[in-house]
Scaffold this motif. Structure first.
Motif, PDB file in Angstrom:
ATOM      1  N   ASP A  66       0.785  -1.230   0.000  1.00 43.70           N
ATOM      2  CA  ASP A  66       0.000   0.000   0.000  1.00 43.70           C
ATOM      3  C   ASP A  66       0.817   1.281   0.000  1.00 43.70           C
ATOM      4  OD1 ASP A  66      -2.448  -1.497   0.226  1.00 43.70           O
ATOM      5  OD2 ASP A  66      -1.937  -1.813   2.337  1.00 43.70           O
ATOM      6  N   SER A  67       2.028   1.263   0.570  1.00 39.25           N
ATOM      7  CA  SER A  67       2.720   2.532   0.788  1.00 39.25           C
ATOM      8  C   SER A  67       4.208   2.339   1.009  1.00 39.25           C
ATOM      9  CB  SER A  67       2.113   3.257   1.993  1.00 39.25           C
ATOM     10  OG  SER A  67       2.241   2.447   3.163  1.00 39.25           O
ATOM     11  N   GLU A  68       4.920   3.478   1.112  1.00 38.63           N
ATOM     12  CA  GLU A  68       6.334   3.484   1.482  1.00 38.63           C
ATOM     13  C   GLU A  68       6.435   3.672   2.993  1.00 38.63           C
ATOM     14  OE1 GLU A  68       9.564   5.444  -0.993  1.00 38.63           O
ATOM     15  OE2 GLU A  68       9.497   6.792   0.737  1.00 38.63           O
ATOM     16  N   LEU A  69       7.313   2.915   3.621  1.00 39.23           N
ATOM     17  CA  LEU A  69       7.428   2.910   5.077  1.00 39.23           C
ATOM     18  C   LEU A  69       8.852   3.184   5.513  1.00 39.23           C
ATOM     19  CD1 LEU A  69       5.479  -0.431   5.691  1.00 39.23           C
ATOM     20  CD2 LEU A  69       4.519   1.867   5.762  1.00 39.23           C
ATOM     21  N   GLY A  70       8.998   3.625   6.748  1.00 41.21           N
ATOM     22  CA  GLY A  70      10.293   3.700   7.395  1.00 41.21           C
ATOM     23  C   GLY A  70      10.454   2.536   8.349  1.00 41.21           C
ATOM     24  N   LEU A  71      11.641   2.384   8.925  1.00 41.23           N
ATOM     25  CA  LEU A  71      11.899   1.257   9.822  1.00 41.23           C
ATOM     26  C   LEU A  71      10.942   1.266  11.011  1.00 41.23           C
ATOM     27  CD1 LEU A  71      13.576  -1.219  10.553  1.00 41.23           C
ATOM     28  CD2 LEU A  71      15.276   0.299  11.593  1.00 41.23           C
ATOM     29  N   LEU A  72      10.670   2.430  11.568  1.00 37.08           N
ATOM     30  CA  LEU A  72       9.767   2.508  12.716  1.00 37.08           C
ATOM     31  C   LEU A  72       8.383   1.973  12.364  1.00 37.08           C
ATOM     32  CD1 LEU A  72       9.430   3.419  15.680  1.00 37.08           C
ATOM     33  CD2 LEU A  72       8.717   5.654  14.799  1.00 37.08           C
ATOM     34  N   ASP A  73       7.943   2.194  11.135  1.00 36.23           N
ATOM     35  CA  ASP A  73       6.625   1.708  10.722  1.00 36.23           C
ATOM     36  C   ASP A  73       6.536   0.188  10.774  1.00 36.23           C
ATOM     37  OD1 ASP A  73       5.561   4.306  10.047  1.00 36.23           O
ATOM     38  OD2 ASP A  73       6.824   4.250   8.255  1.00 36.23           O
ATOM     39  N   LEU A  74       7.680  -0.491  10.534  1.00 37.89           N
ATOM     40  CA  LEU A  74       7.662  -1.946  10.529  1.00 37.89           C
ATOM     41  C   LEU A  74       7.325  -2.520  11.899  1.00 37.89           C
ATOM     42  CD1 LEU A  74       8.917  -1.456   7.752  1.00 37.89           C
ATOM     43  CD2 LEU A  74      10.560  -3.271   8.227  1.00 37.89           C
ATOM     44  N   PHE A  75       7.538  -1.752  12.975  1.00 34.18           N
ATOM     45  CA  PHE A  75       7.202  -2.217  14.326  1.00 34.18           C
ATOM     46  C   PHE A  75       5.692  -2.361  14.519  1.00 34.18           C
ATOM     47  CE2 PHE A  75      11.482  -0.751  15.015  1.00 34.18           C
ATOM     48  CZ  PHE A  75      11.958  -1.397  16.146  1.00 34.18           C
ATOM     49  N   GLU A  76       4.913  -1.670  13.715  1.00 27.78           N
ATOM     50  CA  GLU A  76       3.449  -1.677  13.829  1.00 27.78           C
ATOM     51  C   GLU A  76       2.993  -1.270  15.229  1.00 27.78           C
ATOM     52  OE1 GLU A  76       2.117  -5.532  12.545  1.00 27.78           O
ATOM     53  OE2 GLU A  76       2.637  -5.144  10.449  1.00 27.78           O
ATOM     54  N   GLY A  77       3.730  -0.352  15.849  1.00 28.71           N
ATOM     55  CA  GLY A  77       3.350   0.158  17.157  1.00 28.71           C
ATOM     56  C   GLY A  77       3.818  -0.675  18.332  1.00 28.71           C
ATOM     57  N   ILE A  82      11.287  -8.253  14.879  1.00 28.45           N
ATOM     58  CA  ILE A  82      12.153  -9.314  14.366  1.00 28.45           C
ATOM     59  C   ILE A  82      12.059  -9.268  12.843  1.00 28.45           C
ATOM     60  CG2 ILE A  82      12.595 -11.794  14.273  1.00 28.45           C
ATOM     61  CD1 ILE A  82      11.175 -12.016  16.992  1.00 28.45           C
ATOM     62  N   VAL A  83      13.197  -9.100  12.189  1.00 27.47           N
ATOM     63  CA  VAL A  83      13.236  -9.035  10.724  1.00 27.47           C
ATOM     64  C   VAL A  83      14.004 -10.231  10.188  1.00 27.47           C
ATOM     65  CG1 VAL A  83      14.096  -7.783   8.714  1.00 27.47           C
ATOM     66  CG2 VAL A  83      13.092  -6.519  10.627  1.00 27.47           C
ATOM     67  N   TYR A  84      13.335 -11.021   9.345  1.00 29.51           N
ATOM     68  CA  TYR A  84      14.036 -12.080   8.630  1.00 29.51           C
ATOM     69  C   TYR A  84      14.312 -11.591   7.218  1.00 29.51           C
ATOM     70  CZ  TYR A  84      15.349 -16.457   6.479  1.00 29.51           C
ATOM     71  OH  TYR A  84      16.051 -17.432   5.801  1.00 29.51           O
ATOM     72  N   ASP A 158      25.120 -11.299   1.333  1.00 27.16           N
ATOM     73  CA  ASP A 158      24.951 -12.179   0.181  1.00 27.16           C
ATOM     74  C   ASP A 158      24.130 -13.417   0.543  1.00 27.16           C
ATOM     75  OD1 ASP A 158      25.281 -12.944  -2.470  1.00 27.16           O
ATOM     76  OD2 ASP A 158      27.030 -14.194  -2.000  1.00 27.16           O
ATOM     77  N   GLY A 159      23.233 -13.278   1.468  1.00 27.81           N
ATOM     78  CA  GLY A 159      22.461 -14.436   1.890  1.00 27.81           C
ATOM     79  C   GLY A 159      21.276 -14.031   2.741  1.00 27.81           C
ATOM     80  N   PHE A 160      21.027 -14.802   3.795  1.00 27.62           N
ATOM     81  CA  PHE A 160      19.888 -14.552   4.663  1.00 27.62           C
ATOM     82  C   PHE A 160      20.401 -14.196   6.055  1.00 27.62           C
ATOM     83  CE2 PHE A 160      21.136 -18.911   5.211  1.00 27.62           C
ATOM     84  CZ  PHE A 160      20.991 -19.160   6.571  1.00 27.62           C
ATOM     85  N   GLY A 161      19.502 -13.741   6.884  1.00 25.16           N
ATOM     86  CA  GLY A 161      19.864 -13.421   8.258  1.00 25.16           C
ATOM     87  C   GLY A 161      18.648 -12.975   9.026  1.00 25.16           C
ATOM     88  N   LEU A 162      18.821 -12.837  10.330  1.00 26.75           N
ATOM     89  CA  LEU A 162      17.730 -12.415  11.195  1.00 26.75           C
ATOM     90  C   LEU A 162      18.238 -11.341  12.140  1.00 26.75           C
ATOM     91  CD1 LEU A 162      14.900 -14.417  12.707  1.00 26.75           C
ATOM     92  CD2 LEU A 162      16.346 -13.188  14.319  1.00 26.75           C
ATOM     93  N   ASN A 163      17.581 -10.186  12.136  1.00 27.42           N
ATOM     94  CA  ASN A 163      17.950  -9.066  12.998  1.00 27.42           C
ATOM     95  C   ASN A 163      16.798  -8.716  13.921  1.00 27.42           C
ATOM     96  OD1 ASN A 163      20.686  -7.746  12.440  1.00 27.42           O
ATOM     97  ND2 ASN A 163      19.918  -8.101  10.363  1.00 27.42           N
ATOM     98  N   ILE A 164      17.159  -8.213  15.104  1.00 25.10           N
ATOM     99  CA  ILE A 164      16.156  -7.826  16.090  1.00 25.10           C
ATOM    100  C   ILE A 164      16.386  -6.383  16.503  1.00 25.10           C
ATOM    101  CG2 ILE A 164      15.260  -8.272  18.408  1.00 25.10           C
ATOM    102  CD1 ILE A 164      15.835 -11.214  17.964  1.00 25.10           C
ATOM    103  N   PHE A 165      15.282  -5.655  16.604  1.00 24.69           N
ATOM    104  CA  PHE A 165      15.314  -4.243  16.957  1.00 24.69           C
ATOM    105  C   PHE A 165      14.344  -3.974  18.101  1.00 24.69           C
ATOM    106  CE2 PHE A 165      16.263  -4.746  12.479  1.00 24.69           C
ATOM    107  CZ  PHE A 165      17.389  -3.946  12.284  1.00 24.69           C
ATOM    108  N   LEU A 166      14.677  -2.964  18.894  1.00 25.66           N
ATOM    109  CA  LEU A 166      13.840  -2.492  19.988  1.00 25.66           C
ATOM    110  C   LEU A 166      13.565  -1.017  19.764  1.00 25.66           C
ATOM    111  CD1 LEU A 166      12.717  -3.061  22.995  1.00 25.66           C
ATOM    112  CD2 LEU A 166      14.900  -2.065  23.734  1.00 25.66           C
ATOM    113  N   GLN A 167      12.332  -0.578  20.019  1.00 33.62           N
ATOM    114  CA  GLN A 167      12.063   0.851  19.950  1.00 33.62           C
ATOM    115  C   GLN A 167      11.547   1.315  21.313  1.00 33.62           C
ATOM    116  OE1 GLN A 167       9.187   2.970  19.792  1.00 33.62           O
ATOM    117  NE2 GLN A 167       7.450   1.572  19.510  1.00 33.62           N
ATOM    118  N   ASP A 168      12.076   2.435  21.754  1.00 38.96           N
ATOM    119  CA  ASP A 168      11.680   3.029  23.020  1.00 38.96           C
ATOM    120  C   ASP A 168      11.432   4.516  22.767  1.00 38.96           C
ATOM    121  OD1 ASP A 168      11.256   3.077  25.872  1.00 38.96           O
ATOM    122  OD2 ASP A 168      13.205   4.048  26.068  1.00 38.96           O
TER     123      ASP A 168
END
Length: 238
Positions: A66-77, A82-84, A158-168
Motif C-alpha cells: 500500500d505505501s512506502e514505510l520507514g523502519l519505525l513503521d515496521l514495528f506496527e506500534g 524481528i526481521v528475517y 549475500d544471503g539470509f539473516g535475522l535481525n532484532i530491533f527495539l524501539q523506546d
C-alpha cells in the motif's frame, strides 16, 4: 499421494536393542544432559538480554502493498521487531528453498504480537513480485521490499539473516543478529522471544530490573482469542 516408500530399505548399524529397563536407565542419563542444556540456554538468554545495543539513526525505505514505510513503521506500534531477510531477489526464478522452508515454520504471529513483538520479512525483490509469491506460498506474514543499504548495514550481504530491533519512545536500537545454523532452530514463539531484549517477559526469567514480566502460562491464548489491545501492547494489558 504419500511420498513415503511402501517398503523402506532396512537400516544398517542400528543402535543396541535392549530391554525396557536398560532403555529407561539410558534415557534418564540423556534427559539429565538435556535438562542441563536447557538451563544453559536460559543462562545464555539472560546474558543476551543484557547485551549492549546500537541506536539506529539512518533512514531506510521499505515498500509494502500500500505505501512506502520507514523502519519505525515496521514495528506496527509494538516495542520489538524481528526481521528475517528473505533471499527473494528481483525476477527470481529459483526462490531460496531454505528461506521458504524457514518461513513455512514460523508460528502464528498472534502469540508474538501478544508479547509486544512484530515479525516481518524483508527482501530485495520489488513488492509487485513479492505479493504473488506470498500468495502462492499461502503466507500472511508482513513482507516488505527494500533496495537501499538496510541489508548490508545489518550484516546481510549475500544471503539470509535475522535481525532484532527495539524501539523506546520511537528511538530504534539494533540488539541482535544471527544467520546460518543460528536460524535453523527458530520458528516457534519461544525460540524467537528468547533472542529478543525483553525475552519471554515471564517472571521466572532473570531479566534486568524493570523489564516487563508477567506470570508464565497465563498470557497464552488461542490465537483468535487475543484482545486487540493485548496484541498492540501486552505489557499494559496483562
Amino acid at each position: 499421494m504419500s511420498n513415503i516408500p511402501k517398503n523402506p530399505t532396512p537400516l544398517n548399524a542400528l543402535p543396541p536393542i535392549v530391554t525396557q529397563a536398560k532403555w529407561l536407565k539410558s534415557h534418564e542419563a540423556l534427559l539429565a544432559k538435556e535438562k542441563a542444556h536447557t538451563r544453559a540456554g536460559d543462562a545464555l538468554a539472560a546474558e543476551r538480554r543484557r547485551q549492549p545495543m546500537v541506536q539506529v539513526t539512518k533512514k531506510y525505505k521499505f515498500n509494502n502493498e500500500d505505501s512506502e514505510l520507514g523502519l519505525l513503521d515496521l514495528f506496527e506500534g509494538r516495542r520489538q521487531l524481528i526481521v528475517y531477510h528473505h533471499m527473494l531477489k528481483p525476477a527470481d526464478k529459483s526462490p531460496c528453498p531454505g528461506c521458504c522452508m524457514f518461513t513455512d515454520m514460523v508460528s502464528h504471529l498472534a502469540h508474538l504480537n501478544a508479547r509486544d513483538t512484530t515479525f516481518a520479512l524483508v527482501s530485495r525483490a520489488p513488492i509487485d513480485e513479492i505479493v504473488p509469491f506470498k500468495k502462492r506460498m499461502g503466507w500472511d506474514i508482513p513482507w516488505h521490499s527494500n533496495s537501499d543499504d538496510f541489508n548490508a548495514d545489518f550484516m546481510v550481504t549475500d544471503g539470509f539473516g535475522l535481525n532484532i530491533f527495539l524501539q523506546d519512545s520511537e528511538n530504534i536500537y539494533h540488539t541482535y543478529f544471527t544467520t546460518g545454523r543460528g536460524v535453523e532452530h527458530l520458528g516457534n514463539v519461544w525460540t524467537f522471544l528468547d533472542l529478543t531484549p525483553l525475552g519471554r517477559q515471564e517472571k521466572w526469567e532473570v531479566s534486568p530490573s524493570g523489564w516487563p514480566q508477567t506470570a508464565p502460562y497465563q498470557w497464552w491464548k488461542l490465537h483468535d482469542d487475543y484482545e486487540n489491545k493485548m496484541q498492540t501492547n501486552c505489557c499494559d494489558s496483562n
